[in-house]
Scaffold this motif. Structure first.
Motif, short mmCIF file in Angstrom:
data_model
loop_
_atom_site.label_atom_id
_atom_site.label_comp_id
_atom_site.label_asym_id
_atom_site.label_seq_id
_atom_site.Cartn_x
_atom_site.Cartn_y
_atom_site.Cartn_z
N LEU A 72 81.74 25.44 -47.60
CA LEU A 72 81.36 25.08 -48.97
C LEU A 72 82.33 25.68 -49.98
O LEU A 72 82.71 25.05 -50.94
CB LEU A 72 79.94 25.58 -49.28
CG LEU A 72 78.80 25.11 -48.38
CD1 LEU A 72 77.52 25.85 -48.73
CD2 LEU A 72 78.59 23.61 -48.53
N PHE A 252 69.07 23.97 -43.16
CA PHE A 252 70.38 24.62 -43.02
C PHE A 252 70.37 26.04 -43.55
O PHE A 252 69.47 26.45 -44.27
CB PHE A 252 71.49 23.78 -43.67
CG PHE A 252 71.32 23.52 -45.15
CD1 PHE A 252 71.68 24.48 -46.09
CD2 PHE A 252 70.83 22.30 -45.60
CE1 PHE A 252 71.54 24.23 -47.45
CE2 PHE A 252 70.70 22.04 -46.96
CZ PHE A 252 71.06 23.01 -47.88
N ASP A 253 71.39 26.76 -43.13
CA ASP A 253 71.60 28.13 -43.54
C ASP A 253 72.90 28.14 -44.34
O ASP A 253 73.75 27.27 -44.15
CB ASP A 253 71.75 29.00 -42.28
CG ASP A 253 71.62 30.48 -42.58
OD1 ASP A 253 71.31 30.83 -43.74
OD2 ASP A 253 71.82 31.29 -41.67
N ILE A 254 73.04 29.09 -45.23
CA ILE A 254 74.33 29.26 -45.92
C ILE A 254 74.76 30.70 -45.66
O ILE A 254 74.03 31.64 -45.99
CB ILE A 254 74.20 28.99 -47.43
CG1 ILE A 254 73.84 27.52 -47.67
CG2 ILE A 254 75.50 29.34 -48.15
CD1 ILE A 254 73.63 27.14 -49.13
N VAL A 255 75.91 30.88 -45.02
CA VAL A 255 76.36 32.23 -44.67
C VAL A 255 77.85 32.38 -45.01
O VAL A 255 78.59 31.41 -45.04
CB VAL A 255 76.17 32.54 -43.17
CG1 VAL A 255 74.71 32.68 -42.82
CG2 VAL A 255 76.83 31.49 -42.30
N ARG A 265 82.36 30.45 -47.39
CA ARG A 265 80.90 30.33 -47.41
C ARG A 265 80.61 29.02 -46.71
O ARG A 265 81.11 27.97 -47.10
CB ARG A 265 80.40 30.34 -48.85
CG ARG A 265 78.89 30.23 -48.96
CD ARG A 265 78.41 30.74 -50.30
NE ARG A 265 78.66 32.17 -50.41
CZ ARG A 265 78.71 32.85 -51.55
NH1 ARG A 265 78.51 32.23 -52.68
NH2 ARG A 265 78.96 34.14 -51.57
N ARG A 267 77.96 26.20 -44.56
CA ARG A 267 76.61 25.67 -44.34
C ARG A 267 76.51 25.32 -42.87
O ARG A 267 77.34 24.56 -42.35
CB ARG A 267 76.40 24.45 -45.22
CG ARG A 267 75.22 23.60 -44.76
CD ARG A 267 74.66 22.80 -45.87
NE ARG A 267 75.43 21.60 -46.18
CZ ARG A 267 75.09 20.74 -47.14
NH1 ARG A 267 74.02 20.98 -47.86
NH2 ARG A 267 75.80 19.67 -47.38
#
Lengths: 342, 292
Positions: A72, A252-255, A265, A267
């Motif tokens: 992202l 979803f996860d954002i890490v 960053r 997703r």
């Protein structure tokens, strides 16, 4: 089923012609390719690479629009300077997907809803706008398929831009469903006309399953607390395979992933069956046991999504049944709930 | 409930989200307690700063690159322009990283998201603020919002408590509120948490709240704190003081990733905390499955 705008009858060799024409336009073509004993959507350079005998791809078509992992934001921290960041390069590539199954294309309705209600997810929306889907009627099914139980059918053209009804000799009846499908059909001008009759390969016969989704919904409306959830979840390993391969699951996860200097960053797909999914930093977890997580998965597909958006979040593709290492069977779960509701 | 986000976004063209945050510079760091710091953030891009508006109760995703994003309310008041503040308790990976930051450092902010406290609906009414621990952060946004437009509201009562004197946040502001003639304050610490020079009350928030003089008529309440405090304060507000549950507002803080109703994490039943909340009436919470 929707009435097509237009029908085209094409003879064997139409796929070759289409793929070549698209490559001439610099369009990426994805199609089911046999790999490691299963079919997966892969970029193809010639129609001959396409699988001929496949029931469905292991990974659903959702991965084309909503990839398993994507960047992202890109960021970089140079010594002595402030961190710099910018949107990751996610330019949507013009793409045509061949050989998508009706169940997967039905599921795009769910994803379209999620990624466009209230806020528009730019990454999803741009990929969606750049992608044309060529659906193909199923001529084979297996015991895990239950699309008819979810209101679909093996030869449902809903969700396709161009829909293919195969003929035994390699020809096909093509149904143009919308503008995008029409643009694609134009690339077939001059394809060999079909020889003989327009006899179709009969569509697969898919059973509707021993359940009634309306009764399931009624029961779910009133049974948030029930021993059923504890019993049904005993099998669940919480591995998340069912969600990852589900064509409608969109959590979803954002890490952040980085070394000391630069990173992204990202997703990534996530799953409500994971124990950490809802866990707060304080240690508090609103869904602390596996049964509360399994319940959320069923509730979300067959109650919450209906309450909120007016449709079920399941299309009966059967992937969760095929992939479950513990033998959990969604059809059995729905059948049990139907029995309990009766 | 207020219509500060869903209605506007639905009426206008859909807002595009690409998950790239605003670039914010830390203007000031205030140590509130041994494990809570308040960060005052200013927009690096002036145009973005001028265009930015929010309402009391809304939240955002605060991030440090390399550590990730975390969800917190905006703890400053929308009436105070040009900056936002957030109060962060050191708990997990991102919050620990925040506590290492200094003035001048760059962080990210996405938002504002979610609904808000219905401040306009509170006009002309008595307002009771009840906070516990770090739960005062979202309440503080409403308190200053209301105090900056003091003449539009009736009696104002602030009831705030923490485990110990050291754990009270916004200590300077507690003094400012206490010094005002137009605000009634009740500050308390849990038994055993007092110091020799503590002049406030000693007792749990629900207990001191029960002894307070609160008008039953025309009163609304903003309630935020640890779940146990909310659980015991709610019957005090309704049974003892005669407030209706429709007029008691609180915020939920489920874990979130997107903040915009897509990542599927914060749902309580068919509601998304990030879209339908974070502000809820207590009467609404009673109808939800207990997953918060």
């Amino acid at each position: 089923m929707t009435d097509p705008r237009e029908k085209l009858v094409v003879g064997a060799g139409w796929q070759e012609k289409l793929v070549d024409a698209l490559h001439g336009d610099n369009v990426r073509v994805l199609a089911p390719v046999l790999t490691e004993g299963t079919a997966e959507f892969r970029e193809i350079s010639a129609a001959a690479e396409m699988a001929t005998e496949w029931i469905n791809t292991r990974t659903p078509v959702k991965a084309v629009l909503f990839p398993r992992t994507e960047a992202l934001v890109e960021f970089e921290r140079r010594p002595g300077e402030d961190v710099q960041f910018t949107a990751a390069d996610n330019e949507a590539v013009p793409t045509v997907v061949l050989g998508a199954r009706p169940c997967d294309l039905n599921a795009l309705d769910v994803l379209d809803t999620v990624f466009n209600w209230d806020y528009r997810d730019k990454l999803y929306a741009e990929r969606r706008a750049a992608t044309t889907f060529v659906g193909v009627a199923c001529t084979r099914s297996d015991e895990a398929c239950f699309c008819t139980g979810m209101g679909g059918r093996a030869d449902d053209n809903e969700g396709s831009d161009l829909f293919v009804r195969p003929m035994p000799d390699g020809g096909a009846v093509l149904e143009v469903m919308n503008e995008r499908g029409a643009a694609l059909a134009k690339r077939l001008d001059g394809a060999a006309p079909a020889v003989g009759t327009e006899e179709l390969v009969p569509p697969a016969q898919v059973g509707a399953g021993p359940f009634d989704t309306e009764k399931v919904k009624e029961w779910l409306d009133t049974h948030f607390d029930d021993d059923f959830w504890t019993d049904m979840s005993l099998k669940c390993l919480g591995c998340g395979a069912c969600s990852y391969l589900c064509p409608t699951c969109h959590c979803f996860d954002i890490v952040d992933e980085s070394d000391w200097r630069k990173g992204q960053r990202r997703r990534n797909w996530d799953c409500c069956s994971f124990a950490q999914f809802t866990k707060h930093a304080s240690g508090h977890n609103p869904r602390p046991e596996q049964h509360s997580r399994c319940r959320n998965r069923i509730m979300h597909k067959f109650k919450y999504f209906i309450d909120r958006f007016g449709r079920k979040a399941c299309v009966g593709c059967g992937r969760c049944i095929r992939v479950c290492g513990a033998g959990q069977d969604l059809v059995d779960i729905l059948a049990e709930i139907t029995t309990a509701a009766s | 409930m207020c219509t500060c986000n869903t209605a506007t976004a639905a009426e206008d063209a859909l807002m595009d989200v690409d998950y790239v945050p605003y670039r914010m510079r830390i203007d000031k760091v205030t140590a509130e307690t041994p494990d809570v710091k308040t960060f005052k953030l200013v927009f690096e891009n002036e145009e973005q700063g001028e265009a930015f508006t929010f309402k009391a109760g809304q939240f955002g995703l605060y991030s440090i690159f390399g550590y990730g994003e975390a969800t917190f309310c905006v703890a400053s008041s929308p009436t105070r322009k040009g900056y936002i503040e957030c109060s962060i308790k050191c708990a997990g990976r991102v919050t620990q990283a925040f506590h290492q930051l200094n003035e001048g450092d760059i962080v990210g902010f996405r938002g504002p998201y979610g609904n808000c406290f219905p401040v306009e609906e509170m006009k002309g009414k008595n307002v009771v603020f009840v906070g516990g621990g770090i739960g005062l952060a979202p309440v503080r946004s409403v308190i200053w919002n209301v105090l900056d437009r003091r003449e539009e509201f009736g009696d104002i009562t602030i009831c705030y408590g923490a485990r110990t004197v050291a754990d009270l946040v916004y200590k300077d502001e507690l003094k400012q509120w206490d010094a005002r003639d137009d605000v009634k304050t009740i500050f308390t610490v849990d038994p055993g948490g007092e110091t020799p020079d503590w002049t406030g009350q000693v007792g749990f928030v629900p207990t001191v709240l029960g002894e307070a003089d609160i008008p039953a008529e025309n009163t609304v309440c903003v309630l935020c704190g640890p779940p146990i405090m909310i659980k015991f304060s709610l019957p005090v507000l309704t049974a003892t003081h005669g407030l209706s549950k429709e007029n008691v507002f609180t915020t939920l803080e489920n874990r979130m990733k997107c903040g915009i109703g897509k990542c599927g994490r914060c749902n309580v039943g068919n509601l998304y905390v990030c879209k339908d909340g974070p502000v809820f009436r207590c009467s609404q919470l009673e109808e939800l499955p207990p997953e918060f």
